[in-house]
Write an enzyme that holds these catalytic residues in place. Sequence first.
Site, PDB file in Angstrom:
ATOM      1  CB  CYS A  94      -0.997  -0.032   1.158  1.00  0.00           C
ATOM      2  SG  CYS A  94      -2.349   1.158   0.955  1.00  0.00           S
ATOM      3  CG  HIS A 191      -3.658  -3.490   3.000  1.00  0.00           C
ATOM      4  ND1 HIS A 191      -2.727  -3.041   3.915  1.00  0.00           N
ATOM      5  CD2 HIS A 191      -4.159  -2.388   2.397  1.00  0.00           C
ATOM      6  CE1 HIS A 191      -2.668  -1.718   3.872  1.00  0.00           C
ATOM      7  NE2 HIS A 191      -3.526  -1.296   2.954  1.00  0.00           N
ATOM      8  CD  GLU A 193      -1.429  -5.946   5.559  1.00  0.00           C
ATOM      9  OE1 GLU A 193      -1.943  -4.831   5.804  1.00  0.00           O
ATOM     10  OE2 GLU A 193      -1.031  -6.273   4.408  1.00  0.00           O
TER      11      GLU A 193
END
Length: 226
Positions: A94, A191, A193
């Site tokens: 990001c 993202h 994660e």
Amino acid sequence: MTGDRLRIAIPADAGYGYYFETLTALGAEPVPVGGDVDPAAFDGLLTPGGTDIDPARYHRPNTASEDIDPALDARQLSALDAFARAGKPVFGICRGHQLINVYFGGTLIQHLPTAAVHSRCGDPWDKAHGSTAVPGGLMEALYGPAFPVNSAHHQAVETVGRGLIVDQYSDDGVIEALRHGTLPIFSVQWHPERMCLERAREDAVDGSVVLRHFLSMCAEHGKRCR
């Protein structure tokens, strides 16, 4: 490397919890660092998400950037510079994706005309949208020709930095992934994660695939340097 655990530097504090939690769950040792980090002490660098980068860093006036933190910009760019010069693996997520582009001389769109597609806009979690991988690139190798990803941003890569190659686009044309042509550096606008392990989602791909790829790059680079 500590024992069998890869040491991953993250120029952010422990408040960036999901990055630390996910890398730990994948068997790595994430370590918060400052801008004066020594790459020799780590296997790789992860540049995380966060607030907007100061447009002065890419020689533009501020037209729509928010929550600018010049000290954070300096800290993360310094860490990125150290790892890039050392030729060690770097993965940007990001803001980190945008930071890598700026580091290599690229520019950013300060507010997307399609920001509602890419930002939370009141939703409790990230939005998901379709994307297409560039044929022959890393993202196609990891996920196939087309796949959905999550999204939580209002800015994006505009002019691509020197030496960087576009690897993925969103359905509305936003650059979703970059990789360097010669250095072990790559990045995604989404993202991973927040879309893997206990946070896996039915409307997006498994983010652990790209994170494991980054860790495998770190391990392989370490073997070559011994």
